[in-house]
Design a protein around this motif. Structure first.
Motif, PDB file in Angstrom:
ATOM      1  N   ASP A  51       0.717  -1.301  -0.136  1.00 38.81           N
ATOM      2  CA  ASP A  51      -0.092  -0.006  -0.029  1.00 38.81           C
ATOM      3  C   ASP A  51       0.790   1.336  -0.040  1.00 38.81           C
ATOM      4  N   SER A  52       2.055   1.159   0.490  1.00 37.13           N
ATOM      5  CA  SER A  52       2.887   2.299   0.715  1.00 37.13           C
ATOM      6  C   SER A  52       3.810   2.665  -0.541  1.00 37.13           C
ATOM      7  N   ALA A  53       3.766   1.899  -1.723  1.00 34.97           N
ATOM      8  CA  ALA A  53       4.416   2.077  -2.926  1.00 34.97           C
ATOM      9  C   ALA A  53       4.203   3.124  -3.569  1.00 34.97           C
ATOM     10  N   ASN A  54       5.200   3.857  -4.234  1.00 37.20           N
ATOM     11  CA  ASN A  54       5.062   4.815  -5.142  1.00 37.20           C
ATOM     12  C   ASN A  54       4.493   4.173  -6.585  1.00 37.20           C
ATOM     13  N   VAL A  55       3.147   4.151  -6.853  1.00 32.26           N
ATOM     14  CA  VAL A  55       2.490   3.250  -8.005  1.00 32.26           C
ATOM     15  C   VAL A  55       3.263   3.901  -9.308  1.00 32.26           C
ATOM     16  N   GLU A  56       3.271   5.401  -9.355  1.00 35.30           N
ATOM     17  CA  GLU A  56       3.796   5.933 -10.732  1.00 35.30           C
ATOM     18  C   GLU A  56       5.298   5.580 -10.703  1.00 35.30           C
ATOM     19  N   ALA A  57       5.975   5.555 -10.013  1.00 35.92           N
ATOM     20  CA  ALA A  57       7.554   5.146 -10.186  1.00 35.92           C
ATOM     21  C   ALA A  57       7.344   3.398 -10.439  1.00 35.92           C
ATOM     22  N   TRP A  58       6.488   2.544  -9.822  1.00 34.08           N
ATOM     23  CA  TRP A  58       6.552   1.371 -10.073  1.00 34.08           C
ATOM     24  C   TRP A  58       6.067   1.038 -11.560  1.00 34.08           C
ATOM     25  N   LEU A  59       5.092   1.698 -11.970  1.00 37.11           N
ATOM     26  CA  LEU A  59       4.539   1.798 -13.454  1.00 37.11           C
ATOM     27  C   LEU A  59       5.866   2.404 -14.322  1.00 37.11           C
ATOM     28  N   VAL A  60       6.484   3.376 -13.985  1.00 35.16           N
ATOM     29  CA  VAL A  60       7.469   3.831 -14.918  1.00 35.16           C
ATOM     30  C   VAL A  60       8.378   2.721 -14.992  1.00 35.16           C
ATOM     31  N   THR A  61       8.930   1.991 -13.708  1.00 33.33           N
ATOM     32  CA  THR A  61       9.871   0.999 -14.041  1.00 33.33           C
ATOM     33  C   THR A  61       9.489   0.051 -14.899  1.00 33.33           C
ATOM     34  N   ILE A  62       8.034  -0.572 -14.581  1.00 37.83           N
ATOM     35  CA  ILE A  62       7.865  -1.612 -15.508  1.00 37.83           C
ATOM     36  C   ILE A  62       7.713  -1.162 -17.093  1.00 37.83           C
ATOM     37  N   ALA A  63       7.365   0.144 -17.276  1.00 37.98           N
ATOM     38  CA  ALA A  63       7.291   0.611 -18.803  1.00 37.98           C
ATOM     39  C   ALA A  63       8.730   0.557 -19.433  1.00 37.98           C
ATOM     40  N   ARG A  64       9.567   0.870 -18.552  1.00 38.16           N
ATOM     41  CA  ARG A  64      10.949   1.130 -19.034  1.00 38.16           C
ATOM     42  C   ARG A  64      11.654  -0.410 -19.345  1.00 38.16           C
ATOM     43  N   ARG A  65      11.129  -1.344 -18.535  1.00 41.63           N
ATOM     44  CA  ARG A  65      11.559  -2.657 -18.660  1.00 41.63           C
ATOM     45  C   ARG A  65      11.012  -3.236 -19.962  1.00 41.63           C
ATOM     46  N   LYS A  66       9.623  -2.919 -20.247  1.00 48.47           N
ATOM     47  CA  LYS A  66       8.720  -3.468 -21.273  1.00 48.47           C
ATOM     48  C   LYS A  66       9.424  -2.546 -22.707  1.00 48.47           C
TER      49      LYS A  66
END
Length: 163
Positions: free
Chosen positions: A49-64
């Protein structure tokens, strides 16, 4: 309590698309965007719940995006007939194709730092967390990328006026 995943897509969808477009270009960004949210949807229930969702999504997008770059090297190049140009209607930043091309020509670290800093609005600390390295290195990569764009992009604003 976490937001429903549909709300996450609504809030962060445009940001993820900008990251994908900056890293891949107009033609491949939609696929990376879809792959990002499919992967995120699978992992979302386990995200703290405490995760930074935007940073998490950007990390996934970068890897994709990296995955797509690798896959593209294995694909044959098209010949003779070219596909019709996709419509730019409703695509954020579609009228700035020259700028996207200039960003795409930046060295990888500079391109990613510029994308995350100026398109996503992330802090240098968040960028350092995604790219690996120090906050100072992230700040330097963003500054170098911006200076590179100012030197090489026609009509870019430089300190003290226009180039």
């Amino acid at each position: 309590m976490k937001q429903p995943f549909e709300a996450v897509v609504a809030v962060h969808g445009a940001t993820v698309l900008r990251v994908c477009r900056a890293m891949l270009g107009v033609h491949d960004a939609d696929d990376a965007w879809s792959e990002t949210f499919l992967a995120a949807m699978r992992a979302y229930p386990d995200l703290p719940d405490s995760a930074n969702v935007e940073a998490w999504l950007v990390t996934i997008a970068r890897r994709k995006a990296v995955d797509q770059h690798r896959a593209a090297k294995r694909n044959p190049l098209p010949v003779e007939t070219l596909p019709e140009a996709p419509s730019a209607l409703g695509i954020p930043g579609a009228s700035d194709t020259d700028l996207w091309a200039a960003v795409g020509r930046l060295p990888e670290k500079q391109r990613q730092a510029i994308t995350f800093r100026y398109l996503v609005g992330m802090s240098h600390a968040e960028i350092a967390g995604i790219l690996g390295g120090s906050v100072d290195a992230a700040r330097r990569a963003a500054a170098d990328g911006l200076n590179n764009l100012r030197k090489n992009y026609p009509g870019a604003t430089v300190k003290g006026g226009h180039s």
